[in-house]
Design a protein around this motif. Structure first.
Motif, PDB file in Angstrom:
ATOM      1  N   MET A 117      -5.530 -19.605  -9.980  1.00 39.73           N
ATOM      2  CA  MET A 117      -5.014 -18.989  -8.768  1.00 39.73           C
ATOM      3  C   MET A 117      -5.178 -17.479  -8.875  1.00 39.73           C
ATOM      4  N   GLU A 118      -5.823 -16.913  -7.882  1.00 39.99           N
ATOM      5  CA  GLU A 118      -6.094 -15.487  -7.876  1.00 39.99           C
ATOM      6  C   GLU A 118      -4.982 -14.738  -7.137  1.00 39.99           C
ATOM      7  N   ASN A 119      -4.527 -13.657  -7.734  1.00 40.40           N
ATOM      8  CA  ASN A 119      -3.483 -12.834  -7.127  1.00 40.40           C
ATOM      9  C   ASN A 119      -4.124 -11.529  -6.674  1.00 40.40           C
ATOM     10  N   LYS A 120      -4.541 -11.475  -5.430  1.00 38.35           N
ATOM     11  CA  LYS A 120      -5.207 -10.289  -4.888  1.00 38.35           C
ATOM     12  C   LYS A 120      -4.185  -9.292  -4.371  1.00 38.35           C
ATOM     13  N   PHE A 121      -4.470  -8.030  -4.610  1.00 37.50           N
ATOM     14  CA  PHE A 121      -3.651  -6.963  -4.048  1.00 37.50           C
ATOM     15  C   PHE A 121      -4.283  -6.535  -2.734  1.00 37.50           C
ATOM     16  N   GLU A 122      -3.531  -6.684  -1.670  1.00 38.65           N
ATOM     17  CA  GLU A 122      -4.013  -6.271  -0.356  1.00 38.65           C
ATOM     18  C   GLU A 122      -2.894  -5.550   0.367  1.00 38.65           C
ATOM     19  N   ILE A 123      -3.255  -4.477   1.063  1.00 37.61           N
ATOM     20  CA  ILE A 123      -2.291  -3.763   1.888  1.00 37.61           C
ATOM     21  C   ILE A 123      -2.936  -3.406   3.220  1.00 37.61           C
ATOM     22  N   ASP A 124      -2.085  -3.239   4.205  1.00 39.57           N
ATOM     23  CA  ASP A 124      -2.527  -2.843   5.537  1.00 39.57           C
ATOM     24  C   ASP A 124      -2.451  -1.317   5.622  1.00 39.57           C
ATOM     25  N   ILE A 125      -3.487  -0.638   5.163  1.00 40.83           N
ATOM     26  CA  ILE A 125      -3.457   0.820   5.094  1.00 40.83           C
ATOM     27  C   ILE A 125      -3.357   1.446   6.482  1.00 40.83           C
ATOM     28  N   LYS A 126      -3.977   0.853   7.477  1.00 38.75           N
ATOM     29  CA  LYS A 126      -3.872   1.399   8.845  1.00 38.75           C
ATOM     30  C   LYS A 126      -2.422   1.313   9.319  1.00 38.75           C
ATOM     31  N   GLY A 127      -1.778   0.183   9.088  1.00 42.88           N
ATOM     32  CA  GLY A 127      -0.375   0.030   9.469  1.00 42.88           C
ATOM     33  C   GLY A 127       0.522   1.009   8.734  1.00 42.88           C
ATOM     34  N   ILE A 128       0.240   1.200   7.463  1.00 43.79           N
ATOM     35  CA  ILE A 128       1.026   2.156   6.664  1.00 43.79           C
ATOM     36  C   ILE A 128       0.843   3.568   7.196  1.00 43.79           C
ATOM     37  N   ARG A 129      -0.376   3.940   7.505  1.00 44.64           N
ATOM     38  CA  ARG A 129      -0.648   5.278   8.063  1.00 44.64           C
ATOM     39  C   ARG A 129       0.061   5.466   9.399  1.00 44.64           C
ATOM     40  N   ASP A 130      -0.029   4.459  10.261  1.00 47.74           N
ATOM     41  CA  ASP A 130       0.622   4.550  11.575  1.00 47.74           C
ATOM     42  C   ASP A 130       2.134   4.697  11.418  1.00 47.74           C
ATOM     43  N   ASP A 131       2.725   3.908  10.514  1.00 46.15           N
ATOM     44  CA  ASP A 131       4.167   3.984  10.276  1.00 46.15           C
ATOM     45  C   ASP A 131       4.563   5.346   9.712  1.00 46.15           C
ATOM     46  N   ALA A 132       3.752   5.877   8.799  1.00 45.90           N
ATOM     47  CA  ALA A 132       4.044   7.185   8.203  1.00 45.90           C
ATOM     48  C   ALA A 132       4.085   8.270   9.278  1.00 45.90           C
ATOM     49  N   ARG A 133       3.165   8.229  10.206  1.00 43.16           N
ATOM     50  CA  ARG A 133       3.132   9.217  11.290  1.00 43.16           C
ATOM     51  C   ARG A 133       4.286   9.012  12.273  1.00 43.16           C
ATOM     52  N   ALA A 134       4.622   7.766  12.539  1.00 43.22           N
ATOM     53  CA  ALA A 134       5.661   7.467  13.518  1.00 43.22           C
ATOM     54  C   ALA A 134       7.071   7.801  13.014  1.00 43.22           C
ATOM     55  N   HIS A 135       7.251   7.850  11.697  1.00 48.16           N
ATOM     56  CA  HIS A 135       8.597   8.047  11.131  1.00 48.16           C
ATOM     57  C   HIS A 135       8.657   9.201  10.145  1.00 48.16           C
ATOM     58  N   MET A 136       7.946  10.271  10.423  1.00 46.33           N
ATOM     59  CA  MET A 136       7.914  11.425   9.510  1.00 46.33           C
ATOM     60  C   MET A 136       9.301  12.014   9.261  1.00 46.33           C
ATOM     61  N   GLU A 137      10.187  11.951  10.261  1.00 42.09           N
ATOM     62  CA  GLU A 137      11.516  12.554  10.135  1.00 42.09           C
ATOM     63  C   GLU A 137      12.356  11.897   9.039  1.00 42.09           C
ATOM     64  N   LYS A 138      11.954  10.732   8.572  1.00 45.57           N
ATOM     65  CA  LYS A 138      12.714  10.035   7.532  1.00 45.57           C
ATOM     66  C   LYS A 138      12.334  10.488   6.125  1.00 45.57           C
ATOM     67  N   GLY A 139      11.390  11.442   6.028  1.00 47.77           N
ATOM     68  CA  GLY A 139      11.014  11.962   4.720  1.00 47.77           C
ATOM     69  C   GLY A 139      10.526  10.866   3.793  1.00 47.77           C
TER      70      GLY A 139
END
Length: 177
Positions: free
Chosen positions: A1-23
């Motif tokens: 069984m393979e354990n791949k590391f995957e992340i949604d970098i676009k979603g993370i970037r969008d969230d980072a921009r949308a919630h900058m006030e939270k530091g």
């Protein structure tokens, strides 16, 4: 069984921009932030009380072993103040207000502020060792409580805990026990 590391970098970037006030507090933050801020303010109070006690003992100490004991107390006082400031900085990073209110320090502190006779170096050492043991126990409990929910705060408390254990060891050596 393979354990791949995957992340949604676009979603993370969008969230980072949308919630900058939270530091630094992101959507993946897992701790009860408000309760952690309260606990960290107890740490601030504890460290400030320890700083004050060590400072008072360093200045008041007298007797034949005064120089060695006072130097140790002064060094510990400096480190305790730094611990309190580091905890206060973490509170600020979490969006909280560090509480240095002198009227409530004693109630929020895990340790007590104990004065002794100026010539009773043994009792000064004992009272500071008791305080260190209290801090060691309570900070171990804080580390366990935080667990994996906030690795940064856990590492902060662990690093302070390491120095508190060194303080207890120093005091034990000076007491000859």
């Amino acid at each position: 069984m393979e354990n791949k590391f995957e992340i949604d970098i676009k979603g993370i970037r969008d969230d980072a921009r949308a919630h900058m006030e939270k530091g630094p507090v992101t959507g993946t933050y897992g701790a009860d932030r408000e309760r952690l801020i309260e606990v960290l303010n107890e740490v601030v109070a504890t460290e400030v009380v320890c700083y004050l006690r060590y400072t008072q003992h360093a200045i008041a100490a007298s007797g034949i072993d005064r120089a060695q004991v006072a130097a140790e107390f002064a060094e510990h006082a400096k480190e305790e103040l730094q611990h309190g400031l580091r905890a206060a900085e973490r509170i600020s990073q979490l969006g909280g207000q560090p509480d240095f209110d002198p009227t409530t320090l004693k109630q929020r502190s895990h340790t007590e502020y104990v004065t002794t006779e100026d010539t009773d170096l043994k009792r000064m050492l004992q009272e500071n060792l008791v305080a260190e043991r209290i801090v060691i126990t309570t900070y171990q409990e804080i580390v366990r409580w935080i667990g994996e929910s906030d690795p940064t705060s856990r590492r902060l408390i662990e690093s302070i805990l390491e120095e508190e254990e060194e303080h207890a060891d120093d005091l034990t050596d000076l007491l000859g026990v």
